[in-house]
Design a protein around this motif. Sequence first.
Motif, mmCIF file in Angstrom:
data_model
loop_
_atom_site.group_PDB
_atom_site.id
_atom_site.type_symbol
_atom_site.label_atom_id
_atom_site.label_comp_id
_atom_site.label_asym_id
_atom_site.label_seq_id
_atom_site.Cartn_x
_atom_site.Cartn_y
_atom_site.Cartn_z
ATOM 1 N N GLN A 184 -78.143 7.365 -31.984
ATOM 2 C CA GLN A 184 -77.236 6.228 -31.857
ATOM 3 C C GLN A 184 -75.957 6.655 -31.135
ATOM 4 O OE1 GLN A 184 -78.111 2.981 -32.766
ATOM 5 N NE2 GLN A 184 -76.329 2.622 -31.458
ATOM 6 N N GLY A 185 -75.565 7.911 -31.332
ATOM 7 C CA GLY A 185 -74.371 8.417 -30.668
ATOM 8 C C GLY A 185 -74.498 8.390 -29.159
ATOM 9 N N ILE A 186 -75.651 8.791 -28.641
ATOM 10 C CA ILE A 186 -75.809 8.789 -27.179
ATOM 11 C C ILE A 186 -75.999 7.358 -26.679
ATOM 12 C CG2 ILE A 186 -78.326 9.090 -27.111
ATOM 13 C CD1 ILE A 186 -75.694 10.643 -24.747
ATOM 14 N N LEU A 187 -76.601 6.496 -27.497
ATOM 15 C CA LEU A 187 -76.736 5.096 -27.083
ATOM 16 C C LEU A 187 -75.352 4.438 -27.001
ATOM 17 C CD1 LEU A 187 -79.869 4.029 -29.185
ATOM 18 C CD2 LEU A 187 -79.756 4.348 -26.707
ATOM 19 N N ASP A 188 -74.499 4.763 -27.938
ATOM 20 C CA ASP A 188 -73.146 4.192 -27.935
ATOM 21 C C ASP A 188 -72.304 4.754 -26.790
ATOM 22 O OD1 ASP A 188 -73.784 2.758 -30.189
ATOM 23 O OD2 ASP A 188 -72.820 4.152 -31.586
ATOM 24 N N ALA A 189 -72.609 5.974 -26.369
ATOM 25 C CA ALA A 189 -71.814 6.615 -25.312
ATOM 26 C C ALA A 189 -72.080 6.015 -23.937
ATOM 27 C CB ALA A 189 -72.113 8.116 -25.285
ATOM 28 N N GLY A 190 -73.208 5.322 -23.796
ATOM 29 C CA GLY A 190 -73.534 4.752 -22.479
ATOM 30 C C GLY A 190 -73.987 5.852 -21.537
ATOM 31 N N GLY A 191 -73.642 5.727 -20.266
ATOM 32 C CA GLY A 191 -73.990 6.768 -19.309
ATOM 33 C C GLY A 191 -75.347 6.599 -18.676
ATOM 34 N N ASP A 192 -76.041 7.700 -18.467
ATOM 35 C CA ASP A 192 -77.284 7.737 -17.706
ATOM 36 C C ASP A 192 -78.329 6.765 -18.280
ATOM 37 O OD1 ASP A 192 -78.845 9.782 -15.700
ATOM 38 O OD2 ASP A 192 -80.140 9.021 -17.298
ATOM 39 N N ASP A 193 -78.826 5.884 -17.411
ATOM 40 C CA ASP A 193 -79.776 4.868 -17.870
ATOM 41 C C ASP A 193 -81.084 5.478 -18.361
ATOM 42 O OD1 ASP A 193 -77.984 2.859 -17.323
ATOM 43 O OD2 ASP A 193 -78.829 2.388 -15.336
ATOM 44 N N ASP A 194 -81.551 6.503 -17.682
ATOM 45 C CA ASP A 194 -82.814 7.125 -18.067
ATOM 46 C C ASP A 194 -82.696 7.774 -19.444
ATOM 47 O OD1 ASP A 194 -85.371 7.241 -16.840
ATOM 48 O OD2 ASP A 194 -85.199 9.425 -16.818
ATOM 49 N N VAL A 195 -81.576 8.412 -19.687
ATOM 50 C CA VAL A 195 -81.350 9.041 -20.988
ATOM 51 C C VAL A 195 -81.319 7.976 -22.078
ATOM 52 C CG1 VAL A 195 -79.694 10.338 -22.385
ATOM 53 C CG2 VAL A 195 -80.144 11.033 -20.028
ATOM 54 N N ARG A 196 -80.667 6.888 -21.804
ATOM 55 C CA ARG A 196 -80.571 5.827 -22.813
ATOM 56 C C ARG A 196 -81.933 5.208 -23.092
ATOM 57 N NH1 ARG A 196 -76.280 1.547 -21.387
ATOM 58 N NH2 ARG A 196 -76.606 1.015 -23.562
ATOM 59 N N THR A 197 -82.754 5.067 -22.050
ATOM 60 C CA THR A 197 -84.089 4.491 -22.247
ATOM 61 C C THR A 197 -84.939 5.387 -23.141
ATOM 62 O OG1 THR A 197 -84.025 3.380 -20.109
ATOM 63 C CG2 THR A 197 -86.202 3.773 -21.075
ATOM 64 N N VAL A 198 -84.930 6.690 -22.846
ATOM 65 C CA VAL A 198 -85.707 7.637 -23.660
ATOM 66 C C VAL A 198 -85.136 7.697 -25.073
ATOM 67 C CG1 VAL A 198 -86.362 10.051 -23.919
ATOM 68 C CG2 VAL A 198 -86.459 8.978 -21.668
ATOM 69 N N ASN A 204 -86.717 4.205 -31.887
ATOM 70 C CA ASN A 204 -87.764 3.305 -32.384
ATOM 71 C C ASN A 204 -88.878 4.094 -33.079
ATOM 72 O OD1 ASN A 204 -86.295 1.255 -31.187
ATOM 73 N ND2 ASN A 204 -87.625 1.087 -29.398
ATOM 74 N N THR A 205 -89.277 5.213 -32.458
ATOM 75 C CA THR A 205 -90.350 6.034 -33.032
ATOM 76 C C THR A 205 -89.942 6.610 -34.376
ATOM 77 O OG1 THR A 205 -91.139 6.623 -30.818
ATOM 78 C CG2 THR A 205 -91.801 8.052 -32.628
ATOM 79 N N GLN A 206 -88.722 7.101 -34.455
ATOM 80 C CA GLN A 206 -88.278 7.727 -35.702
ATOM 81 C C GLN A 206 -88.085 6.694 -36.808
ATOM 82 O OE1 GLN A 206 -85.398 10.888 -35.648
ATOM 83 N NE2 GLN A 206 -85.995 11.607 -33.619
ATOM 84 N N GLN A 207 -87.706 5.483 -36.440
ATOM 85 C CA GLN A 207 -87.594 4.440 -37.455
ATOM 86 C C GLN A 207 -88.976 4.073 -38.006
ATOM 87 O OE1 GLN A 207 -85.295 1.552 -35.167
ATOM 88 N NE2 GLN A 207 -83.458 2.014 -36.357
ATOM 89 N N THR A 208 -89.985 4.035 -37.136
ATOM 90 C CA THR A 208 -91.354 3.784 -37.600
ATOM 91 C C THR A 208 -91.834 4.939 -38.476
ATOM 92 O OG1 THR A 208 -91.868 2.503 -35.611
ATOM 93 C CG2 THR A 208 -93.737 3.390 -36.853
#
Length: 222
Positions: A184-198, A204-208
Motif C-alpha cells: 500500500q505504501g508504494i501504491l500511495d507513493a504513485g510514480g512508475d505505472d508498471d510498478v504500481r500495476t504489479v 490482490n493475491t496476498q489478500q486472497t
Amino acid sequence: MTAPATTDTPPVEPPVTSSGDRRPAGRYGALALTAAVVVGLLLGYAGGLLTPTLTRPGDGSAEAGFARDMSTHHAQAVEMGLIAFDRGTDPEVRQIGGDIATGQQGEIGTMQTWLRSWGLDPTGSQPRMAWMPDGATKVENGLMPGMATPEEMAKLRVAQGRELDVLFLQMMIKHHLGGIHMIQGILDAGGDDDVRTVAQTMKNTQQTDLTNLQNALKRLGG
C-alpha cells in the motif's frame, strides 16, 4: 541476478512441487516444485524486462526502495512456503505453501529485473523502509513489517505435524499483513505505472491468500 535472501535463514531443502495453479500439492514431487520455482523466477525476469525505460526511478526513489525491501520480504515467504510444502501434513497447507513459494519467487525476479533495467544495484545505501513516510517506525530489530524473527524461523524449521501446519499459517498471516502494508505504501507513493500495476496484483493475491490462510487456520483450530 540472484534475489537477496533473508539474513537469518540458512538455505532450505531443495524445493518441492506445485505449478502455482492451485491444484492439489500431493500430485507433485520435489523436482516439479523446483522446476516451478525456477520457471516463476524466469517469468518474473521476463516480466521485468518489459518495464518501460523512458523514465527510470533513481537510486533513492520509492520504487527502488520497494523493489529492494520487498525482494527481501518475499525471500522469507518463499522459504516459509517451501517448508510448509515439504513437511506440512495438511494437504491445503502444503498447497498454499507451494503456491506462495512459486508466486513470490516469480515476483522477486520481476523486482530484481526492474532494478537492473534502471541501472541500479540490488542493494542501496538507504535504511530499510526509508522509502515510506512512516517506514522507520515500522522496522523492529532490522525486520520489516510482518517478518519472522530468527527464533521464529528456527522454530518453524524443526516443527512437525500439526504444529508445523498451524505455525506456518500463523506466521504467514502476519507476514502477508505486513507485506500488504508495504505494498500500500508504494501504491500511495504513485510514480512508475508498471510498478504500481504489479504492486496492485501483489496486493490482490496476498489478500486472497489471507482469506485462505485464515480459513485453514480456523479449520485446524489454530
